[in-house]
Write an enzyme that holds these catalytic residues in place. Structure first.
Site, PDB file in Angstrom:
ATOM      1  N   ARG A   1       1.328  -1.052  -0.041  1.00  0.00           N
ATOM      2  CA  ARG A   1       0.026   0.472   0.361  1.00  0.00           C
ATOM      3  C   ARG A   1       1.361   1.528   0.044  1.00  0.00           C
ATOM      4  NH1 ARG A   1      -5.301  -1.090   3.763  1.00  0.00           N
ATOM      5  NH2 ARG A   1      -5.228  -3.262   3.343  1.00  0.00           N
TER       6      ARG A   1
ATOM      7  N   GLU B   1     -10.395  -1.447  -5.679  1.00  0.00           N
ATOM      8  CA  GLU B   1     -10.733  -1.011  -4.648  1.00  0.00           C
ATOM      9  C   GLU B   1     -10.108   0.812  -4.116  1.00  0.00           C
ATOM     10  OE1 GLU B   1     -11.548  -1.737   0.124  1.00  0.00           O
ATOM     11  OE2 GLU B   1     -13.136  -0.912   0.033  1.00  0.00           O
TER      12      GLU B   1
HETATM   13  C1  LIG Z   1     -10.871  -1.951   6.253  1.00  0.00           C
HETATM   14  C2  LIG Z   1      -9.895  -2.476   7.733  1.00  0.00           C
HETATM   15  C3  LIG Z   1     -10.658  -3.907   8.227  1.00  0.00           C
HETATM   16  O1  LIG Z   1      -9.815  -4.848   6.901  1.00  0.00           O
HETATM   17  C4  LIG Z   1      -9.681  -5.870   7.849  1.00  0.00           C
HETATM   18  N1  LIG Z   1      -8.654  -6.355   7.506  1.00  0.00           N
HETATM   19  C5  LIG Z   1      -7.513  -5.737   6.634  1.00  0.00           C
HETATM   20  N2  LIG Z   1      -6.323  -6.615   6.981  1.00  0.00           N
HETATM   21  C6  LIG Z   1      -7.359  -8.449   6.795  1.00  0.00           C
HETATM   22  C7  LIG Z   1      -6.837  -9.575   6.218  1.00  0.00           C
HETATM   23  N3  LIG Z   1      -5.631 -10.090   5.266  1.00  0.00           N
HETATM   24  N4  LIG Z   1      -7.781 -10.080   6.513  1.00  0.00           N
HETATM   25  C8  LIG Z   1      -9.170 -10.082   6.975  1.00  0.00           C
HETATM   26  N5  LIG Z   1      -9.204  -8.757   7.381  1.00  0.00           N
HETATM   27  C9  LIG Z   1      -8.492  -7.912   7.227  1.00  0.00           C
HETATM   28  C10 LIG Z   1      -9.525  -5.347   9.475  1.00  0.00           C
HETATM   29  O2  LIG Z   1      -9.706  -6.619  10.312  1.00  0.00           O
HETATM   30  C11 LIG Z   1     -10.221  -4.254   9.588  1.00  0.00           C
HETATM   31  O3  LIG Z   1     -12.386  -4.611   9.500  1.00  0.00           O
END
Ligand SMILES: CC[C@H]1O[C@@H](n2cnc3c(N)ncnc32)[C@H](O)[C@@H]1O
Length: 483
Positions: free
Chosen positions: A100, A171
């Site tokens: 990112r 996105e």
């Molecule tokens: C936008 C933020 C959201 O993305 C989720 N998130 C970020 N990285 C991951 C990931 N690697 N696997 C699952 N959920 C993820 C985080 O828990 C939060 O709910």
């Protein structure tokens, strides 16, 4: 290149493209014509734009998780689990934090460490480092459309690789993946870089390939007033369609009060359509995404399922085309595949229970829609005025002057003078407007609602309400009442 809200010529695009594809060795795998041929072979059930269009026609709400791990085989196993066990309707690949920030060297280290440790040492899928062939392995291993979900101010190379890799949605946006995600990236640069990503999608569209774009609706996900969130969504949508995007999903992060959330989704669609009409964008395939609560979560997994289910219910009642699913591990961190699948199953249970229901209109709902549209119009009128009609220029000036202002954003280009707080029913209102140009009537109305809460709680309207509201959901309630 001077910033303006004008479709890039192919020459302008190709000139920048050379530099983009040289940012990492995997960029050399991208060949536009070869990628177009590959994308044309993606079956309809694995094309994001087509799947969303079908859901909108059928009036159903699709469920999509977030998910991403460092290594390709483990990532495929994860996505297959979410598809087969979780019942996901759409698949993500959540991209890691190094990617990112375009820190591909560190991704390489993370990949090597993950191989050594036999577990993911990155918090997402490093798609740039894995390259086109491995992205194709991912989409060929599942039966659902795949989308890149991340938070990347400069997503140009990532967009090139994931689309050539058969992922038919990306996105993000020049505001929504900058202001909430970065400290020192100028709006000029991030808006230009996202014009590139949108122009790439426009070029694929001109080659007959449908690709979906989804600005990131929730922004900081912390008590963002619906009109500020909708204003940003509509701006990013307009910037995208100017570059030739046709399949557009505009989003919104759940605030928690049912009437306000349903009103926000309806106002978003209505106002976006109005602006497309005014600015002459025809045949835009507009869909919506509702994000389950993006703020602090309860650590207790059973309570977390309560929050997840409330988000699922609101998404269904609002008629959202898709809902982004949280997991019972939200308060802890990256979920296990089992917890991720559980979040999807709970969500789909609620979506199924509500598939014959929508929230009927009411006086309260109509008034909230009217208020949100009026607030959003105040903001957007000023943005266009500041840009002397140019939306991109106006957006930059709007952040400089605090006309656009996102609560709790890390960016130094965000004024941060806005403050939100909930009213007595839990709807998010403006406590401080900063330089946001709302009419006196709207300011008085917001204040009156907060005064009613203050009276009931026996305290003054003030920042403590904001603080209490930030912790409330994690503690089990919506409105942060004084203890
Ligand atoms: C936008 C933020 C959201 O993305 C989720 N998130 C970020 N990285 C991951 C990931 N690697 N696997 C699952 N959920 C993820 C985080 O828990 C939060 O709910």
């Amino acid at each position: 290149m001077e910033l303006q809200n004008k479709k890039w010529t192919e020459e302008e695009f190709l000139k920048v493209r050379e530099e983009v594809l040289n940012q990492w060795p995997t960029g050399k795998e991208v060949d536009l014509k070869e990628a177009a041929e590959y994308l044309k072979k993606i079956p309809d059930n694995k094309n994001f734009a087509k799947r969303l269009k079908k859901a909108k026609e059928e009036g159903v709400t699709l469920a999509q998780p977030r998910a991403g791990v460092a290594l390709v085989d483990a990532h495929i196993e994860l996505l297959q689990h979410l598809q087969n066990e979780g019942g996901a309707d759409l698949l993500p690949s959540t991209i890691d934090s190094y990617t990112r920030q375009n820190r591909y060297e560190e991704c390489e280290v993370g990949i090597q460490e993950s191989i050594k440790e036999k577990r993911s040492m990155l918090n997402g899928f490093p798609a740039v480092n894995h390259g086109v062939k491995n992205c194709r392995r991912v989409v060929e291993a599942v039966n659902l459309p795949v989308q890149a979900r991340h938070g990347t101010p400069d997503s140009r190379l990532l967009a090139e690789i994931i689309h050539a890799g058969g992922w038919t949605s990306n996105e993000g946006g020049g505001i929504s993946y900058n202001i909430p995600y970065a400290k020192s990236v100028t709006l000029e640069k991030s808006i230009l870089d996202w014009q590139y990503c949108d122009r790439l999608v426009g070029i694929y569209e001109e080659m007959g390939i449908e690709i979906n774009r989804e600005p990131f609706g929730p922004l900081t996900g912390t008590l963002v007033p619906p009109s500020m969130s909708n204003a940003v969504a509509i701006i990013e949508g307009l910037l995208a369609v100017e570059q030739g995007v046709k399949s557009l999903t505009l989003g919104y992060g759940q605030c928690g009060n049912l009437i306000q959330d349903v009103a926000a989704m309806k106002a978003l669609v209505a106002q976006a359509e109005e602006y497309f009409k005014v600015y002459g964008y025809k045949d835009i395939d507009l869909t919506t995404v509702f994000h389950q609560w993006m703020g602090g979560f309860p650590t207790d997994e059973s309570r977390a399922f309560g929050v997840i289910s409330w988000g699922a219910a609101t998404a269904a009642l609002s008629g959202a085309t898709k809902v982004i699913v949280k997991t019972p591990h939200e308060a802890a961190g990256i979920p296990t595949k089992e917890a991720n699948a559980a979040g999807i199953k709970a969500t789909k249970q609620v979506l199924s229970l509500l598939k014959e229901q929508k929230l009927e209109t009411s006086k309260a709902l109509e008034e909230e829609i009217k208020l949100i549209k009026a607030e959003t119009k105040c903001i957007l009128d000023k943005v266009f005025e500041l840009g002397k009609g140019d939306l991109a220029v106006g957006t930059v000036k709007a952040f400089e002057t605090g006309v656009l202002d996102i609560p709790f954003a890390p960016s130094k280009y965000n004024a941060g003078k806005i403050l939100p707080a909930r009213d007595n029913n839990g709807a998010v209102r403006y406590l401080e407007f900063g330089n946001i140009p709302m009419s006196k009537e709207i300011k008085d109305f917001n204040r009156e609602l907060l005064e009613q809460r203050a009276k009931l709680e026996g305290r003054n309207v003030g920042f403590q309400m904001t603080i209490d509201d930030i912790y409330a959901v994690g503690k089990g309630s919506l409105v942060g009442r004084p203890e």
